[in-house]
Design an enzyme around this catalytic site. Structure first.
Site, short mmCIF file in Angstrom:
data_model
loop_
_atom_site.label_atom_id
_atom_site.label_comp_id
_atom_site.label_asym_id
_atom_site.label_seq_id
_atom_site.Cartn_x
_atom_site.Cartn_y
_atom_site.Cartn_z
N HIS A 99 -5.41 -4.58 -0.65
CA HIS A 99 -5.33 -3.56 -1.70
C HIS A 99 -5.41 -4.19 -3.09
O HIS A 99 -4.79 -3.72 -4.03
CB HIS A 99 -4.06 -2.73 -1.54
N LYS A 150 -12.34 -1.88 2.50
CA LYS A 150 -11.76 -1.00 1.48
C LYS A 150 -12.65 -1.04 0.23
O LYS A 150 -13.71 -0.42 0.23
CB LYS A 150 -10.31 -1.39 1.20
N SER A 178 0.80 -1.23 0.00
CA SER A 178 0.00 0.00 0.00
C SER A 178 0.83 1.28 0.00
O SER A 178 0.32 2.34 -0.30
CB SER A 178 -0.92 0.01 1.21
N1 PLP Z 1 -3.59 -5.59 5.56
C1 PLP Z 1 -3.30 -4.54 4.75
C2 PLP Z 1 -2.31 -4.73 3.65
C3 PLP Z 1 -3.94 -3.31 4.95
O1 PLP Z 1 -3.65 -2.26 4.18
C4 PLP Z 1 -4.89 -3.19 5.99
C5 PLP Z 1 -5.62 -1.92 6.20
O2 PLP Z 1 -5.19 -0.98 6.73
C6 PLP Z 1 -5.14 -4.29 6.80
C7 PLP Z 1 -4.49 -5.47 6.56
C8 PLP Z 1 -6.13 -4.22 7.92
O3 PLP Z 1 -7.41 -4.28 7.39
P1 PLP Z 1 -8.67 -3.85 8.30
O4 PLP Z 1 -8.82 -2.38 8.10
O5 PLP Z 1 -9.79 -4.66 7.76
O6 PLP Z 1 -8.32 -4.22 9.69
#
Ligand code: PLP
Length: 408
Positions: free
Chosen positions: A223, A254, A195
């Site tokens: 992502h 997302k 990200s």
């Molecule tokens: N994994 C990645 C690569 C993320 O970008 C995010 C989000 O911030 C998460 C996990 C965590 O996701 P969630 O917002 O559903 O806890």
């Protein structure tokens, strides 16, 4: 008076307060303080900020497909709320499983063409739960050094042997896989799309190495789910390795409606084991019905047609090519995360501020979120940006970039 906050009294409380204040001062001093802008409208390409600022063009949400405020997604949430209530007041295995939870799990598995799926309150929880439940001290996990914080934390919680390979470096991964042959099971864990850089893991090569060294592959698709690949199934579809990636964790927070929630999808016995052993699943409340309704409708929309995902890809292409033509360096490739690379932390901060003065909401990132000297403004494209929105953003970047010396 009544209702006003009470400060704890006593020497220990005073000592704590001094320590916290000094820590906060250090964060401010380091220039890494994160402030939160308050939005007074729905999430979308155009925002109203609290205390003024209407018609702000938003380029920093993970709302890749524009489903966060899609009318059908909102209606599905309202219907689920009416029919199934505000929430379950229970974890799943006591009395917190409704038909809609089972339906959504079935839909997630079908979407990814996997055997089964399990829901969590977030993908952070899914990542916190999986490694500890799956891996023992006899096993090994090999993790990309730039993996998301929640993967790093999840791995910390497990007792497997830990290897960290250099970011997307297949030579380093191979060396670590060779060393890890002495362990019972090897799991390679990587973000599908990263990200901060908008770059995509070389899954074909990773899967080949995994095959050669008898390892399983885990990807975090937060992502990617909903928009990468011809049908938006994710990085594994984009790179043609859907049958080689064993485990997927992803988010409902997302592209898939943006409410909340996460999941693991993969082999049925693994999902069955997670229901027995995964601590964030066992010891945290069920997803609320409205949230389930949003995600379920988002998946319906994506399984009906790939038009939204395709439209996002076209917008991404427009932004990346126009910005490159204007003289900017955009990191990554073909991903709606478009980091405008600036190098200097102050430059990224003042340019982001000046973009907002022109009604364009973007965020600058600098050390320690990204390496020193690699400060950037991260732009995220959504299917619901119009071509005019994108062009306005490029024009503003060009003006602001010239003003601050980022462009000649
Ligand atoms: N994994 C990645 C690569 C993320 O970008 C995010 C989000 O911030 C998460 C996990 C965590 O996701 P969630 O917002 O559903 O806890």
């Amino acid at each position: 008076g009544p209702g006003s906050p009470r400060a704890a009294s006593g020497a220990v409380a005073a000592q704590l307060r001094r320590r916290l204040e000094s820590e906060l001062e250090d964060i401010r001093g380091a220039g890494t303080w994160k402030s939160e802008r308050v939005i007074a409208s729905r999430q979308g390409p155009h925002l109203r900020l609290a205390g003024g600022g209407a018609g702000i063009l938003n380029f920093c949400a993970n709302n890749y497909l524009g489903l966060s405020s899609h009318p059908e997604v909102i209606r599905a949430a309202v219907e689920a709320l009416e029919k199934f209530g505000a929430g379950l007041s229970s974890v799943r295995f006591i009395c917190g499983t409704q038909s809609i939870h089972k339906d959504l799990e079935e839909k997630v598995a079908r979407f990814h063409q996997r055997e089964d799926a399990i829901l969590y309150a977030s993908c952070f929880d899914a990542n916190a739960g999986i490694f500890e439940a799956l891996l023992t001290p006899e096993d090994a996990v090999l993790s990309d050094e730039l993996n998301h914080a929640s993967i790093i934390d999840g791995i910390r919680l497990c007792k497997a042997n830990k290897y960290r390979y250099k970011h997307m470096d297949m030579q380093d991964l191979e060396a670590k896989l060779q060393d890890a042959q002495k362990h019972r099971l090897r799991l390679v864990a990587t973000d599908g799309a990263f990200s901060m850089d908008g770059d995509i893991a070389p899954l074909r090569e990773i899967c080949q190495l995994a095959q050669k060294y008898d390892a399983l592959v885990f990807i975090d698709e937060c992502h990617a789910t909903g928009f990468l690949g011809p049908n938006g199934r994710g990085t594994d579809e984009l790179l043609g390795v859907m049958d080689k990636v064993t485990i997927i964790n992803s988010t409902l927070g997302k592209a898939l409606g943006g409410a909340a929630g996460g999941y693991t999808t993969g082999p049925k016995p693994l999902i069955d084991l997670l229901r027995q052993r995964s601590r964030p699943y066992l010891f945290s409340n069920s997803l609320p019905p409205a949230v389930v309704g949003c995600a379920s409708k988002a998946l319906d929309l994506l399984m009906e047609s790939n038009a939204i995902a395709q439209s996002m890809a076209a917008k991404t292409q427009r932004f990346r090519s126009k910005m490159t033509a204007a003289g900017f360096t955009i990191s990554g490739k073909d991903h709606p995360i478009c980091p405008v690379m600036l190098g200097d932390a102050r430059l990224a901060a003042v340019m982001a501020e000046d973009m907002l003065n022109r009604g364009i909401y973007v965020i600058g990132f600098s050390y320690p979120v990204v390496p020193k000297g690699k400060a950037r403004i991260r732009v995220q494209i959504s299917a619901v940006h119009s071509d005019e929105d994108i062009d306005r953003c490029v024009e503003a970047f060009t003006e602001v970039g010239r003003k601050h010396g980022a462009l000649p």
